[in-house]
Design an enzyme around this catalytic site. Sequence first.
Site, mmCIF file in Angstrom:
data_model
loop_
_atom_site.group_PDB
_atom_site.id
_atom_site.type_symbol
_atom_site.label_atom_id
_atom_site.label_comp_id
_atom_site.label_asym_id
_atom_site.label_seq_id
_atom_site.Cartn_x
_atom_site.Cartn_y
_atom_site.Cartn_z
ATOM 1 N N HIS A 6 6.761 9.889 -62.947
ATOM 2 C CA HIS A 6 8.037 10.243 -62.310
ATOM 3 C C HIS A 6 8.971 9.034 -62.318
ATOM 4 O O HIS A 6 8.835 8.149 -61.469
ATOM 5 C CB HIS A 6 7.812 10.680 -60.862
ATOM 6 C CG HIS A 6 7.125 11.995 -60.710
ATOM 7 N ND1 HIS A 6 7.812 13.179 -60.601
ATOM 8 C CD2 HIS A 6 5.810 12.318 -60.640
ATOM 9 C CE1 HIS A 6 6.949 14.179 -60.468
ATOM 10 N NE2 HIS A 6 5.727 13.676 -60.498
ATOM 11 N N GLU A 20 11.936 8.947 -61.244
ATOM 12 C CA GLU A 20 12.695 8.962 -59.987
ATOM 13 C C GLU A 20 11.919 8.379 -58.813
ATOM 14 O O GLU A 20 12.493 8.094 -57.753
ATOM 15 C CB GLU A 20 13.168 10.381 -59.651
ATOM 16 C CG GLU A 20 12.076 11.354 -59.256
ATOM 17 C CD GLU A 20 11.317 11.923 -60.435
ATOM 18 O OE1 GLU A 20 10.394 12.714 -60.192
ATOM 19 O OE2 GLU A 20 11.647 11.584 -61.591
ATOM 20 N N CYS A 58 7.187 14.967 -65.895
ATOM 21 C CA CYS A 58 5.973 15.484 -65.265
ATOM 22 C C CYS A 58 5.573 16.808 -65.920
ATOM 23 O O CYS A 58 5.322 16.843 -67.112
ATOM 24 C CB CYS A 58 6.154 15.593 -63.759
ATOM 25 S SG CYS A 58 4.577 15.839 -62.887
#
Length: 216
Positions: free
Chosen positions: A196, A198, A86
């Site tokens: 992202h 995650e 990011c």
Amino acid sequence: MTKTVLVLDYGMGNLRSVAQAVQAASADTGVSVVVGHDPQQVRDADRIVLPGQGAMRDCMAHFADSGAQQAVLDEVANGKPLMGVCVGMQMLLQHSEEQDTPGLGLFPGEVKRFRLEGRLQPDGSRFKVPQMGWNRVDIARPHPVWAGVASGSHFYFVHSFHAAPAHEAHVAATTVYGDAFACAIARDTIFATQFHPEKSAADGLRLYRNFLTWTP
């Protein structure tokens, strides 16, 4: 000897979710996950994850104040693998239009604001900034960190600015939000994503795992 990955904690990353995802991805890899920012931790780690969340200027200021910035630059120059996420990707470029902020300069190019005012999406709705949600990612060139991830897979984005690398060879993937832009960049021992991992389910964890096991 156990290998380690350092998830940099300089006060501006989505740290908890990134660290948890990297921990989950590290299962059975023999890689130990460490969270911190001490320069010695940077030097001791076998690879580094640089997350970032918030305004670019704040991220750069906190990174400099953490004491880790020069150690990271030194270690990357020596060939240590680094993954940016990011704003952690945006920080790798030379400059950002967000508050006219200098970056780390590891990639030529700059970070630009979305200019989508007055434009409509195919369904007739206006483009919203930040882009927030799942979007298709098209792989621009092969890379070991893409192993097992199909071009056209969807990843989760939250951002108002996007990277514009100066060299096309550094573009690892693109996505389209109004216009096409680079959503992943790579060179030498560096790989970075605007989205992202995650927050991107199984394919996101696969990217982290591939980074942990990548031998540049």
